[in-house]
Motif scaffolding. Structure first.
Motif, PDB file in Angstrom:
ATOM      1  N   GLY A  44       1.538   4.345  -2.766  1.00  0.00           N
ATOM      2  CA  GLY A  44       1.042   5.860  -2.435  1.00  0.00           C
ATOM      3  C   GLY A  44       1.806   6.580  -3.082  1.00  0.00           C
ATOM      4  O   GLY A  44       1.220   7.608  -3.173  1.00  0.00           O
ATOM      5  N   SER A  45       3.370   5.865  -2.588  1.00  0.00           N
ATOM      6  CA  SER A  45       4.163   7.026  -3.014  1.00  0.00           C
ATOM      7  C   SER A  45       4.403   7.157  -4.395  1.00  0.00           C
ATOM      8  O   SER A  45       4.637   8.258  -4.750  1.00  0.00           O
ATOM      9  N   ARG A  46       3.805   6.262  -5.197  1.00  0.00           N
ATOM     10  CA  ARG A  46       4.401   6.025  -6.485  1.00  0.00           C
ATOM     11  C   ARG A  46       3.031   6.769  -6.914  1.00  0.00           C
ATOM     12  O   ARG A  46       2.991   7.836  -8.166  1.00  0.00           O
ATOM     13  N   HIS A  57       4.920  -8.524  -4.377  1.00  0.00           N
ATOM     14  CA  HIS A  57       3.741  -8.907  -3.538  1.00  0.00           C
ATOM     15  C   HIS A  57       3.236  -9.200  -4.707  1.00  0.00           C
ATOM     16  O   HIS A  57       1.624  -9.423  -4.798  1.00  0.00           O
ATOM     17  N   ARG A 105       1.524   9.577  -5.249  1.00  0.00           N
ATOM     18  CA  ARG A 105       2.362  11.286  -4.958  1.00  0.00           C
ATOM     19  C   ARG A 105       2.920  11.300  -5.992  1.00  0.00           C
ATOM     20  O   ARG A 105       2.807  12.644  -6.533  1.00  0.00           O
ATOM     21  N   ARG A 135       0.477  -1.259   0.038  1.00  0.00           N
ATOM     22  CA  ARG A 135       0.072   0.314  -0.253  1.00  0.00           C
ATOM     23  C   ARG A 135       0.906   1.093   0.189  1.00  0.00           C
ATOM     24  O   ARG A 135       0.427   1.846  -0.837  1.00  0.00           O
ATOM     25  N   ARG A 136       1.615   1.080   1.027  1.00  0.00           N
ATOM     26  CA  ARG A 136       2.890   2.440   0.717  1.00  0.00           C
ATOM     27  C   ARG A 136       3.220   3.036  -0.675  1.00  0.00           C
ATOM     28  O   ARG A 136       3.673   3.473  -0.939  1.00  0.00           O
ATOM     29  N   ASP A 137       4.042   1.353  -1.188  1.00  0.00           N
ATOM     30  CA  ASP A 137       4.293   1.533  -2.360  1.00  0.00           C
ATOM     31  C   ASP A 137       3.505   2.356  -3.345  1.00  0.00           C
ATOM     32  O   ASP A 137       3.726   3.354  -4.431  1.00  0.00           O
TER      33      ASP A 137
END
Length: 86
Positions: free
Chosen positions: A6-8, A30, A10, A2-4
């Motif tokens: 979200g960062s992408r 993943h 953003r 999920r962080r991956d």
């Protein structure tokens, strides 16, 4: 994962469906296809050629019948859209 995502998002903005599916299926850590073998009896699905060759033979018989029904044209294009690996 999920962080991956979200960062992408953003950093680059919204993802296309193709980009999202590419990540969901083939992300090195993943991705659905990277974690285990999805095919076969131990996987999530089995395609008929992995069980028995009869299905492929029946498709071949149907292709010949369709070709004959079309008057046996000299040029025919067959296209397979299958999920089987390899």
């Amino acid at each position: 994962p999920r962080r991956d995502l979200g960062s992408r998002i953003r950093f680059r903005g919204p993802l296309t469906v193709a980009e999202y599916m590419g990540l969901a299926l083939t992300h090195p850590e993943h991705g659905y296809y990277m974690r285990r073998d999805a095919f076969g009896r131990a996987g999530d699905f089995t395609t008929s050629p992995e069980v028995c060759q009869a299905f492929g033979e029946l498709v071949g018989v149907w292709c010949v019948a369709a070709w004959e029904a079309l008057g046996r044209p000299a040029r025919v294009r067959l296209a397979e859209a299958g999920a089987r690996p390899g």
